[in-house]
Design a protein around this motif. Structure first.
Motif, mmCIF file in Angstrom:
data_model
loop_
_atom_site.group_PDB
_atom_site.id
_atom_site.type_symbol
_atom_site.label_atom_id
_atom_site.label_comp_id
_atom_site.label_asym_id
_atom_site.label_seq_id
_atom_site.Cartn_x
_atom_site.Cartn_y
_atom_site.Cartn_z
ATOM 1 N N SER A 260 0.842 -1.203 0.000
ATOM 2 C CA SER A 260 0.000 0.000 0.000
ATOM 3 C C SER A 260 0.875 1.249 0.000
ATOM 4 O O SER A 260 1.973 1.243 0.549
ATOM 5 N N PRO A 261 0.359 2.347 -0.581
ATOM 6 C CA PRO A 261 1.127 3.608 -0.566
ATOM 7 C C PRO A 261 1.328 4.127 0.858
ATOM 8 O O PRO A 261 0.436 3.986 1.705
ATOM 9 N N THR A 262 2.483 4.715 1.112
ATOM 10 C CA THR A 262 2.779 5.234 2.462
ATOM 11 C C THR A 262 2.175 6.619 2.675
ATOM 12 O O THR A 262 1.991 7.040 3.803
ATOM 13 N N ALA A 263 1.884 7.325 1.595
ATOM 14 C CA ALA A 263 1.221 8.636 1.726
ATOM 15 C C ALA A 263 -0.271 8.373 1.937
ATOM 16 O O ALA A 263 -0.940 7.837 1.065
ATOM 17 N N ILE A 264 -0.777 8.730 3.121
ATOM 18 C CA ILE A 264 -2.181 8.475 3.469
ATOM 19 C C ILE A 264 -3.003 9.718 3.150
ATOM 20 O O ILE A 264 -2.775 10.778 3.726
ATOM 21 N N ASP A 265 -3.953 9.590 2.241
ATOM 22 C CA ASP A 265 -4.747 10.774 1.893
ATOM 23 C C ASP A 265 -6.238 10.454 1.793
ATOM 24 O O ASP A 265 -7.003 11.228 1.228
ATOM 25 N N ALA A 266 -6.648 9.296 2.305
ATOM 26 C CA ALA A 266 -8.074 8.957 2.234
ATOM 27 C C ALA A 266 -8.375 7.876 3.274
ATOM 28 O O ALA A 266 -7.472 7.372 3.954
ATOM 29 N N ASN A 267 -9.642 7.535 3.395
ATOM 30 C CA ASN A 267 -10.072 6.501 4.328
ATOM 31 C C ASN A 267 -10.774 5.361 3.592
ATOM 32 O O ASN A 267 -11.138 5.487 2.430
ATOM 33 N N SER A 268 -10.992 4.279 4.339
ATOM 34 C CA SER A 268 -11.825 3.152 3.903
ATOM 35 C C SER A 268 -11.500 2.718 2.478
ATOM 36 O O SER A 268 -10.336 2.443 2.175
ATOM 37 N N GLN A 269 -12.486 2.672 1.600
ATOM 38 C CA GLN A 269 -12.268 2.155 0.239
ATOM 39 C C GLN A 269 -11.436 3.096 -0.636
ATOM 40 O O GLN A 269 -11.059 2.739 -1.756
ATOM 41 N N GLY A 270 -11.156 4.306 -0.116
ATOM 42 C CA GLY A 270 -10.340 5.255 -0.883
ATOM 43 C C GLY A 270 -8.862 5.130 -0.604
ATOM 44 O O GLY A 270 -8.053 5.834 -1.199
ATOM 45 N N ARG A 271 -8.498 4.243 0.338
ATOM 46 C CA ARG A 271 -7.103 4.179 0.783
ATOM 47 C C ARG A 271 -6.400 2.945 0.217
ATOM 48 O O ARG A 271 -6.668 1.825 0.638
ATOM 49 N N GLY A 272 -5.506 3.176 -0.710
ATOM 50 C CA GLY A 272 -4.697 2.064 -1.250
ATOM 51 C C GLY A 272 -5.552 0.976 -1.862
ATOM 52 O O GLY A 272 -5.282 -0.209 -1.700
ATOM 53 N N ASN A 273 -6.586 1.380 -2.584
ATOM 54 C CA ASN A 273 -7.492 0.396 -3.190
ATOM 55 C C ASN A 273 -6.949 -0.051 -4.546
ATOM 56 O O ASN A 273 -6.532 0.748 -5.368
ATOM 57 N N SER A 274 -6.914 -1.342 -4.755
ATOM 58 C CA SER A 274 -6.669 -1.949 -6.064
ATOM 59 C C SER A 274 -7.395 -3.287 -6.009
ATOM 60 O O SER A 274 -8.385 -3.414 -5.269
ATOM 61 N N GLY A 275 -6.948 -4.263 -6.727
ATOM 62 C CA GLY A 275 -7.617 -5.558 -6.665
ATOM 63 C C GLY A 275 -7.002 -6.523 -7.647
ATOM 64 O O GLY A 275 -6.456 -6.119 -8.682
ATOM 65 N N VAL A 276 -7.075 -7.785 -7.276
ATOM 66 C CA VAL A 276 -6.605 -8.871 -8.144
ATOM 67 C C VAL A 276 -7.862 -9.539 -8.683
ATOM 68 O O VAL A 276 -8.620 -10.145 -7.917
ATOM 69 N N LEU A 277 -8.106 -9.372 -9.986
ATOM 70 C CA LEU A 277 -9.341 -9.906 -10.566
ATOM 71 C C LEU A 277 -9.010 -11.076 -11.493
ATOM 72 O O LEU A 277 -8.424 -10.885 -12.565
ATOM 73 N N LEU A 278 -9.404 -12.281 -11.063
ATOM 74 C CA LEU A 278 -9.235 -13.464 -11.899
ATOM 75 C C LEU A 278 -10.227 -13.364 -13.041
ATOM 76 O O LEU A 278 -11.402 -12.998 -12.824
ATOM 77 N N MET A 279 -9.758 -13.694 -14.227
ATOM 78 C CA MET A 279 -10.608 -13.675 -15.429
ATOM 79 C C MET A 279 -11.259 -12.303 -15.620
ATOM 80 O O MET A 279 -12.359 -12.216 -16.175
ATOM 81 N N THR A 280 -10.612 -11.232 -15.155
ATOM 82 C CA THR A 280 -11.079 -9.839 -15.206
ATOM 83 C C THR A 280 -12.361 -9.613 -14.399
ATOM 84 O O THR A 280 -12.904 -8.505 -14.416
ATOM 85 N N ARG A 281 -12.824 -10.619 -13.653
ATOM 86 C CA ARG A 281 -14.165 -10.542 -13.051
ATOM 87 C C ARG A 281 -14.215 -10.804 -11.551
ATOM 88 O O ARG A 281 -15.017 -10.187 -10.846
ATOM 89 N N TYR A 282 -13.422 -11.759 -11.084
ATOM 90 C CA TYR A 282 -13.596 -12.282 -9.724
ATOM 91 C C TYR A 282 -12.504 -11.688 -8.841
ATOM 92 O O TYR A 282 -11.350 -12.086 -8.926
ATOM 93 N N GLU A 283 -12.889 -10.719 -7.993
ATOM 94 C CA GLU A 283 -11.894 -9.893 -7.302
ATOM 95 C C GLU A 283 -11.568 -10.376 -5.897
ATOM 96 O O GLU A 283 -12.462 -10.626 -5.088
ATOM 97 N N ILE A 284 -10.266 -10.488 -5.634
ATOM 98 C CA ILE A 284 -9.762 -10.503 -4.261
ATOM 99 C C ILE A 284 -9.273 -9.084 -4.007
ATOM 100 O O ILE A 284 -8.390 -8.575 -4.706
ATOM 101 N N GLN A 285 -9.867 -8.462 -3.008
ATOM 102 C CA GLN A 285 -9.615 -7.040 -2.766
ATOM 103 C C GLN A 285 -8.188 -6.783 -2.302
ATOM 104 O O GLN A 285 -7.617 -7.545 -1.508
ATOM 105 N N VAL A 286 -7.630 -5.679 -2.798
ATOM 106 C CA VAL A 286 -6.359 -5.134 -2.310
ATOM 107 C C VAL A 286 -6.691 -3.770 -1.719
ATOM 108 O O VAL A 286 -7.323 -2.937 -2.389
ATOM 109 N N LEU A 287 -6.312 -3.568 -0.454
ATOM 110 C CA LEU A 287 -6.691 -2.317 0.234
ATOM 111 C C LEU A 287 -5.757 -2.100 1.407
ATOM 112 O O LEU A 287 -5.307 -3.064 2.043
ATOM 113 N N ASP A 288 -5.467 -0.819 1.700
ATOM 114 C CA ASP A 288 -4.722 -0.505 2.921
ATOM 115 C C ASP A 288 -5.665 -0.653 4.114
ATOM 116 O O ASP A 288 -6.567 0.156 4.311
#
Ligand code: MG
Length: 282
Positions: free
Chosen positions: A134-162
């Motif tokens: 996750s980024p070390t610069a904190i500028d948001a909360n909850s789903q806005g903080r370090g959000n990305s995701g690993v999506l299998l087959m472009t569809r099935y997401e394992i969430q990436v989040l700070d």
């Protein structure tokens, strides 16, 4: 055991060890290859210990934990994003555009203006290893903080989040099957530290438009099991109940650009999964 017995046993052991050290081992016998006078395994064409059962393919494991074994496809080795692309926009709509996310020293980072990152190669059932930070610069909360995701087959997401000291709704946690199942525990690390996901994904199967087998996730998060062959309800959606939509048997692995939060990734490899020598009944 008497002292005499002990000494005799020790002498025999020493003699056996000496023989072994000289390479004098018992010659192989047919029994070393297995048995055909044993019972049949239930619903299988094999005897117990069948010598004719196909042997597993020999592969070479990684020399370091978390590294790719010899049969893995390395999707990012720390140097370049040649195995990846972005979906084109505007004039390049419908075309594959070369990956534009920022490659650093052994990692890459989500960069603004390019959108999600997809593998050129498509996959179905896989084992995936991927590390993120996750980024070390904190500028948001909850789903806005370090959000990305690993999506299998472009569809099935394992969430990436700070998730460090900043809660969000449970089914949006890092390691969640997003919008469906929170991870069983949250073994997350601080921003700037590296997290690892080891994911086993079983692709859904369709017969025409009919779903005949849903998708399943098994996930280890920093070595901790957080999903144990958990059934997915369907492709990732936001504020809706997921449901299956007919799709191809294989599709790209995708990393999410969520408002271009500068999440970093490294050491990504994937293995296509083969089934057992007898189909499983599930
Ligand atoms: Mg996400």
């Amino acid at each position: 055991m008497t002292r005499k017995e002990f000494l005799l046993l020790s002498a025999a052991g020493s003699a056996a060890l000496a023989n072994a050290q000289q390479g004098e081992i018992r010659p192989r016998t047919p029994a070393d290859d297995g048995f055909t006078d044993t019972p049949m395994e239930p619903d299988m064409p094999w005897h117990v210990h069948d010598p004719n059962r196909p042997h597993p393919k020999q592969i070479t494991p990684a020399s370091t934990p978390g590294g790719p074994p010899s049969d893995a496809i390395v999707l990012f080795d720390g140097k370049d994003l040649s195995k990846w692309y972005h979906r084109g926009r505007g004039a390049t709509a419908g075309k594959q555009v070369d990956a534009g996310w920022k490659v650093g020293d052994g990692y890459f980072e989500v960069a603004r203006g390019f959108g999600d990152l997809l593998t050129r190669e498509k996959f179905g059932d896989v084992q995936l290893h991927i590390e993120w930070s996750s980024p070390t610069a904190i500028d948001a909360n909850s789903q806005g903080r370090g959000n990305s995701g690993v999506l299998l087959m472009t569809r099935y997401e394992i969430q990436v989040l700070d998730m460090w000291d900043d809660p969000t709704y449970a089914d949006g946690s890092a390691g969640a099957i997003y919008g469906q199942w929170p991870p069983l525990v949250s073994p997350t690390r601080r921003p700037g530290e590296w997290n690892a996901y080891d994911i086993v994904f079983e692709a859904p199967q369709f017969n025409g438009d009919q779903l005949v087998k849903p998708a399943f996730f098994t996930v280890f998060y920093n070595g901790v099991m957080v999903h144990n062959r958990k059934q997915s309800l369907g492709p990732m959606v936001y504020r809706q109940v997921a449901h299956y939509i007919p799709q191809p048997a294989e599709d790209s692995l995708m990393l999410q650009d969520h408002n271009s939060n500068p999440v970093r990734y490294r050491n990504i490899w994937i293995r296509r999964l083969a089934g057992y020598d007898v189909p499983e009944k599930r």
